[in-house]
Every structure is written in structure tokens, then in C-alpha cells.
Design an enzyme around this catalytic site. Structure first.
Site, PDB file in Angstrom:
ATOM      1  N   ARG A   3      39.207  39.196  21.306  1.00 40.74           N
ATOM      2  CA  ARG A   3      40.404  38.465  21.727  1.00 40.74           C
ATOM      3  C   ARG A   3      40.803  37.308  20.828  1.00 40.74           C
ATOM      4  NH1 ARG A   3      42.143  38.781  27.439  1.00 40.74           N
ATOM      5  NH2 ARG A   3      43.607  37.146  27.132  1.00 40.74           N
ATOM      6  N   ASP A   4      40.104  37.086  19.717  1.00 40.58           N
ATOM      7  CA  ASP A   4      40.558  36.084  18.759  1.00 40.58           C
ATOM      8  C   ASP A   4      40.211  36.542  17.349  1.00 40.58           C
ATOM      9  OD1 ASP A   4      41.860  33.799  17.901  1.00 40.58           O
ATOM     10  OD2 ASP A   4      40.099  32.516  18.129  1.00 40.58           O
ATOM     11  N   LEU A   5      40.445  37.822  17.091  1.00 49.34           N
ATOM     12  CA  LEU A   5      40.199  38.375  15.770  1.00 49.34           C
ATOM     13  C   LEU A   5      41.273  37.847  14.827  1.00 49.34           C
ATOM     14  CD1 LEU A   5      38.482  40.279  14.082  1.00 49.34           C
ATOM     15  CD2 LEU A   5      39.964  42.144  14.811  1.00 49.34           C
ATOM     16  N   THR A  42      44.710  33.497  18.822  1.00 52.21           N
ATOM     17  CA  THR A  42      45.490  32.790  17.813  1.00 52.21           C
ATOM     18  C   THR A  42      46.864  33.447  17.734  1.00 52.21           C
ATOM     19  OG1 THR A  42      43.481  32.209  16.627  1.00 52.21           O
ATOM     20  CG2 THR A  42      45.555  32.121  15.382  1.00 52.21           C
TER      21      THR A  42
END
Length: 161
Positions: A3-5, A42
Site C-alpha cells: 500500500r505504499d510502493l 503516496t
């Protein structure tokens, strides 16, 4: 799910790429690890479904992977813009920067096709998981396809929790 790659969470090592900062938001079984109102990722790497009410699954990480590939080729996310609203509009309505996608195509047209598939707005139409993505990345590449598949699989195997 990560969820924040994003590029800042990927380290390139001599053994291949490694993911950092496992800000896992939800387990595959649906257990939620983030609270309502908490930031889900992000902005310039977030998938369209992260802005709506529908359930967010592994397809959001596939979207973020595609954004990371574009960033590696182009120098910025394909959804980079000058303001938060402009980024969201690009993600939800207008689509990726065509020059950014062209940078990937210039490097490898087959990779560009997989990236474009991964950036499909409908999460159900994207590759649903890493295995499907791996199959697409190594499809129609008779020269060295097994080597690429082995290298990617070996790298992903080190990520198992």
C-alpha cells in the site's frame, strides 16, 4: 499488500530489488491494519480505487509497481502534477503522462505493454497479483524468459513473511 510502493521504498541490491518500509495496510485475508482516516499511500503512486469507497486490494500494488517502472524510465511518476488536485484528477480522470509512458516504450515495448495493462483504471482489469504480473512480464520472450522468471521469483521469494 504493501500500500505504499514507491521508488523510495525499493532498494536495488546486487541480489536484485528489495522492498523496504512494509507499511502493509491490509493482509490478503482482509484484516485491516490502518485506521480510518489514515494515509493510504503516496499520492502519485496511488491507484484510482484508493480515492473511492470500493475495497482496495493487491491490484493497487500492481498499479504502484507500474508507476515505479515509469519513474525508473522517465524520472517521475506518470501521475506527477503541480498540485494535489491535479494529481488526483490525472489518476482518476485524465490518465498518465503520455511522455512518461513513451519513455518506457523507448526502452522496451513489451515492458511498456505490461505497464499500460497495470495502469488500467479498473482494478478488476489489471493483473490481480504478482504471479499474474510475472507471467505477463515473461510471456512472449523466448530468449531468456526462464532466466527472467527465475530472477524475479527468487527476488519475490525473499519477501515472504
Amino acid at each position: 499488500m504493501h500500500r505504499d510502493l514507491k521508488p523510495a521504498n525499493i532498494m536495488l541490491t546486487s541480489a536484485g530489488p528489495r522492498l523496504l518500509d512494509f507499511g502493509i495496510a491490509a493482509l490478503v485475508d482482509g484484516t485491516r491494519l490502518t485506521m480510518t482516516g489514515a494515509g493510504p499511500g503516496t499520492l502519485t503512486y496511488m491507484a484510482p480505487e484508493q480515492f473511492g469507497e470500493e475495497r482496495v486490494g493487491t491490484a493497487a500494488d500492481i498499479w504502484a509497481w507500474a508507476c515505479c517502472v515509469v519513474c525508473a524510465a522517465h524520472g517521475a511518476s506518470p501521475f506527477a502534477a503541480t498540485s494535489t488536485g491535479a494529481v488526483i484528477r490525472r489518476i482518476v480522470d485524465t490518465g498518465p503522462d503520455l511522455a512518461a509512458l513513451a519513455a518506457v516504450h523507448a526502452l522496451d515495448p513489451a515492458l511498456a505493454a505490461v505497464v499500460a495493462h497495470a495502469l488500467t483504471p479498473d482494478p478488476a482489469a489489471r493483473p490481480g497479483d504478482g504471479a499474474t504480473l510475472l507471467a505477463l512480464l515473461t510471456a512472449r520472450r523466448p530468449d531468456g524468459a526462464a532466466d527472467v522468471r527465475d530472477e524475479i521469483t527468487r527476488g519475490w521469494s525473499t519477501l515472504r513473511l
